[in-house]
Enzyme design. Structure first.
Site, PDB file in Angstrom:
ATOM      1  N   LYS A  23       0.838  -1.200   0.000  1.00  0.00           N
ATOM      2  CA  LYS A  23       0.000   0.000   0.000  1.00  0.00           C
ATOM      3  C   LYS A  23       0.872   1.248   0.000  1.00  0.00           C
ATOM      4  O   LYS A  23       1.924   1.279   0.667  1.00  0.00           O
ATOM      5  CB  LYS A  23      -0.918  -0.032   1.223  1.00  0.00           C
ATOM      6  CG  LYS A  23      -1.997   1.046   1.240  1.00  0.00           C
ATOM      7  CD  LYS A  23      -2.920   0.852   2.439  1.00  0.00           C
ATOM      8  CE  LYS A  23      -3.996   1.923   2.520  1.00  0.00           C
ATOM      9  NZ  LYS A  23      -4.919   1.705   3.670  1.00  0.00           N
ATOM     10  N   SER A  50      -9.851   1.736   2.821  1.00  0.00           N
ATOM     11  CA  SER A  50      -8.967   2.514   1.970  1.00  0.00           C
ATOM     12  C   SER A  50      -7.942   1.670   1.212  1.00  0.00           C
ATOM     13  O   SER A  50      -7.290   2.150   0.297  1.00  0.00           O
ATOM     14  CB  SER A  50      -8.226   3.550   2.819  1.00  0.00           C
ATOM     15  OG  SER A  50      -7.382   2.919   3.784  1.00  0.00           O
ATOM     16  N   SER A  99     -10.152  -0.888   6.942  1.00  0.00           N
ATOM     17  CA  SER A  99      -9.586  -0.610   5.624  1.00  0.00           C
ATOM     18  C   SER A  99      -8.859  -1.769   4.970  1.00  0.00           C
ATOM     19  O   SER A  99      -8.460  -1.673   3.814  1.00  0.00           O
ATOM     20  CB  SER A  99      -8.640   0.591   5.703  1.00  0.00           C
ATOM     21  OG  SER A  99      -9.361   1.773   5.905  1.00  0.00           O
TER      22      SER A  99
END
Length: 470
Positions: free
Chosen positions: A66, A141, A165
């Site tokens: 990420k 997210s 997330s």
């Protein structure tokens, strides 16, 4: 698509080389034009590393990270215009651990800007699309992390979970997402949203793969003072063992769940999951969770307060910015107005409002009291049971753009995931279908440091789902 643990065995047995496996995945990554899961691809770097990967438990694995986690030499943008040209000068602890385990990092994955969002639509680099149905959101997210695993661009990926997330996008993309106990994984080199909530998590196409990555980033460090020791022994060697181990386990469901408005497919999958567990010897007990109605409000009060403090460092002087002109105040106003999206600015302003002298006790202080109540509720329930079962989300993935401007609806979607971050307990999302299709994930929650027990139960449930599909 092969599972990671299968690929590692093939490489170890000499049936496939590290380079051959890498090229398989690079060939798939061409499809990312439709998905937008990557912000930065490091294909040539991965090819150069493929011949000299260290021996380790993840030797030959291809990992995506990420884009709020530092990888030296690659950009860490946090999907924000503010950091769109920022290149990391050091590795995060978990990046270092992944390299030492023998894995190869393919690139940095798309996300909601500064991890603020539940649909991956706030990214400066454009939204990620659901890999199963490109008209839907992938969740957020960590939407890029879940989508890349679902598409087979990487074997496993790193996400961060502040309020769901990792788990919610895993549910939306039909993969497995693990949020470990708070502090189980070092956050050194991870851009913080809310320090007391942020947890590095893992995503895989099965429980064993996601857990295997977690085992290899659960290492000691002197860089993060919140790091705690969590034992992660190996999981069962077969599905049959995992199913057999479910017998006699006690799993709680919440009495007051009928008060919540689940989409019908979610409700049906939840009821079917309960029936399957009972059929395999699990004892289901009902427990009342007293603070469910307050969890979302408590969560947003606290994380907005923390993020308003964390993001104060992004002033355009120490990081990315525009040409300096005017006074310092005028310059910072221009940089932050241009650099942050409306969602990020809204959260910063709310956090500043909550922490103002007139409001601190009324909002922040009361949220902290509710946080303690939520922790005590979990402590009470886990004295009686091995785990708690809920759906991961109240809904299936929704259409891109359909909720983006409705902040309240987006926040309500976090109802079932935020409480675990408030309390710091581990949780995992597992698909309810053995096929790669849109389906509601089920969330299992366990007490602090019981990450192995949690993964064992989740593996048993996953095995039941596969067996039931035959």
């Amino acid at each position: 698509m092969r599972y990671l643990h299968e690929t590692i065995k093939l490489i170890k047995d000499g049936k496939i080389s590290e380079k051959e496996h890498l090229e398989e995945l690079i060939d798939r990554v061409k499809e990312d034009e439709k998905i937008n899961s990557f912000i930065t691809l490091d294909i040539e770097g991965a090819r150069k590393r493929a011949d000299k990967l260290p021996d380790g438990p993840l030797h030959g694995a291809i990992v995506g990270i990420k884009d709020n986690v530092n990888v030296k030499g690659l950009k860490t943008t946090c999907a924000s215009r503010m950091l769109s040209d920022f290149t990391s000068v050091y590795d995060a602890d978990i990046t270092k651990f992944i390299r030492e385990s023998g894995a190869n990092i393919l690139g940095k994955l798309n996300m909601d800007e500064f991890a603020m969002g539940s649909s991956n639509e706030t990214s400066f680099f454009g939204p990620v699309k659901n890999p199963i149905d490109n008209t839907l959101v992938p969740g957020g997210s960590s939407g890029g992390s879940a989508a890349a695993v679902s598409m087979g661009f990487v074997d496993v990926s790193i996400g961060t979970d502040t309020g769901g997330s990792v788990r919610q996008p895993s549910s939306f993309c039909s993969v497995v997402g693990v949020k470990p106990t708070y502090g189980a994984v070092s956050r050194y080199g991870v851009t913080s949203l809310a320090n007391t909530f942020d947890t590095v998590g893992t995503i895989g196409r099965c429980v064993k793969d996601a857990y295997l990555l977690l085992q290899n980033i659960n290492k000691n460090t002197t860089h993060d003072m919140t790091k705690i020791a969590v034992e992660l022994p190996d999981l069962y060697s077969s599905d049959e063992e995992a199913i057999a181990a479910l017998k006699g386990k006690k799993i709680a469901i919440y009495k007051n769940f009928n008060d919540f408005h689940f989409e019908e497919p979610v409700r049906k999958a939840y009821e079917n999951s309960i029936d399957l567990l009972i059929e395999n010897g699990v004892q289901i007990v009902e427990e009342e969770f007293k603070y469910m109605d307050y969890a979302v409000g408590c969560y947003y009060n606290l994380i907005d307060s923390e993020c308003s403090s964390n993001l104060s460092r992004f002033d355009g002087i120490r990081y990315a910015g525009v040409e300096f002109k005017g006074s310092v105040e005028e310059y910072m106003t221009e940089v932050r107005s241009l650099g942050f999206s409306d969602e990020v600015k809204r959260r910063i302003l709310l956090g500043m409002y909550i922490l103002s002298s007139d409001n601190r006790d009324q909002f922040y202080g009361k949220a902290q009291l509710i946080r303690e109540g939520i922790k005590e509720d979990y402590d009470r329930i886990f004295k009686k049971v091995d785990a708690i079962l809920t759906p991961t989300a109240i809904e299936l993935p929704f259409k891109l753009g359909s909720k983006f401007s409705d902040t309240r609806k987006m926040m309500e979607g976090d109802l079932l995931t935020v409480a675990t971050n408030i309390a710091g307990v581990p949780a995992i999302s597992v698909p309810t279908s053995a096929k790669r299709e849109i389906n509601p994930g089920m969330q299992f929650i366990a007490d602090k440091k019981n990450d192995y027990k949690l993964a064992s139960i989740a593996m048993g449930f996953e095995a039941i789902i596969k067996e039931n599909a035959r």
